[in-house]
Design a protein around this motif. Sequence first.
Motif, PDB file in Angstrom:
ATOM      1  N   GLN A  49      93.067 105.173 118.450  1.00 45.93           N
ATOM      2  CA  GLN A  49      94.462 105.575 118.634  1.00 45.93           C
ATOM      3  C   GLN A  49      94.625 106.382 119.926  1.00 45.93           C
ATOM      4  N   PRO A  50      94.444 105.751 121.089  1.00 44.31           N
ATOM      5  CA  PRO A  50      94.470 106.496 122.354  1.00 44.31           C
ATOM      6  C   PRO A  50      95.809 107.162 122.669  1.00 44.31           C
ATOM      7  N   SER A  51      96.892 106.684 122.097  1.00 43.09           N
ATOM      8  CA  SER A  51      98.191 107.283 122.409  1.00 43.09           C
ATOM      9  C   SER A  51      98.534 108.469 121.505  1.00 43.09           C
ATOM     10  N   ARG A  56      93.236 113.454 120.807  1.00 40.21           N
ATOM     11  CA  ARG A  56      92.758 113.753 122.160  1.00 40.21           C
ATOM     12  C   ARG A  56      92.633 115.254 122.396  1.00 40.21           C
ATOM     13  N   ASP A  98      96.228 111.517 129.099  1.00 44.01           N
ATOM     14  CA  ASP A  98      96.601 110.138 128.770  1.00 44.01           C
ATOM     15  C   ASP A  98      95.728 109.122 129.508  1.00 44.01           C
ATOM     16  N   ALA A  99      95.523 109.357 130.810  1.00 45.68           N
ATOM     17  CA  ALA A  99      94.727 108.402 131.601  1.00 45.68           C
ATOM     18  C   ALA A  99      93.302 108.326 131.076  1.00 45.68           C
ATOM     19  N   ALA A 101      92.327 108.842 128.048  1.00 50.39           N
ATOM     20  CA  ALA A 101      92.343 108.157 126.754  1.00 50.39           C
ATOM     21  C   ALA A 101      92.449 106.645 126.942  1.00 50.39           C
ATOM     22  N   ARG A 102      93.076 106.231 128.028  1.00 54.72           N
ATOM     23  CA  ARG A 102      93.217 104.791 128.275  1.00 54.72           C
ATOM     24  C   ARG A 102      91.972 104.187 128.930  1.00 54.72           C
ATOM     25  N   ASP A 103      91.031 105.026 129.360  1.00 56.46           N
ATOM     26  CA  ASP A 103      89.814 104.530 130.003  1.00 56.46           C
ATOM     27  C   ASP A 103      88.812 104.114 128.931  1.00 56.46           C
ATOM     28  N   ALA A 104      89.152 103.047 128.227  1.00 54.56           N
ATOM     29  CA  ALA A 104      88.331 102.579 127.103  1.00 54.56           C
ATOM     30  C   ALA A 104      86.920 102.219 127.543  1.00 54.56           C
TER      31      ALA A 104
END
Length: 112
Positions: A49-51, A56, A98-99, A101-104
Motif C-alpha cells: 500500500q505505497p499510497s 510509510r 511519496d517518491a 514509496a513508489r520506488d518499488a
Amino acid sequence: PPSAPPPPAPSPPLRDPLPDAVAGVAAAGPAGRDCAVVLLKYVEAVLRQPSLPRVRAIRAGNAAFAGRVAPAGGVAVLSALGFHEERRGGEPWLVLCDAGARDAARLTRALD
C-alpha cells in the motif's frame, strides 16, 4: 589572452549505502535477524500500500522499532531506503516520502 581553467574533475559515482547497511544488520547476529524480520514487515507493508501514509511512517518509540530495529542497525537500512527523520507531536518518526514509496524496485531489492 589568459587560457580558460581546466574543467573540474568528474565526481566519483555515488555509492549505494543499502548493501553496507544490510551487511551491518546481518553482522549483528541474532539481534540482526530479529531486526530483519521487522524491516521486512515494514517494506512489505509499503509495497502493498505505497499510497497509504500510515505504512510509510514509523514512530521511533514503537516497541518493535526501539527494541529490535534501532539497536541492530536497522535505522541505516531505513535511511538507505529513503526514510528520513522528522518530529511529529514532539516525537521522532522515520518517514518515507511519496517518491520513496513508489520506488518499488529499490524496496524490493531490500527484500533480497
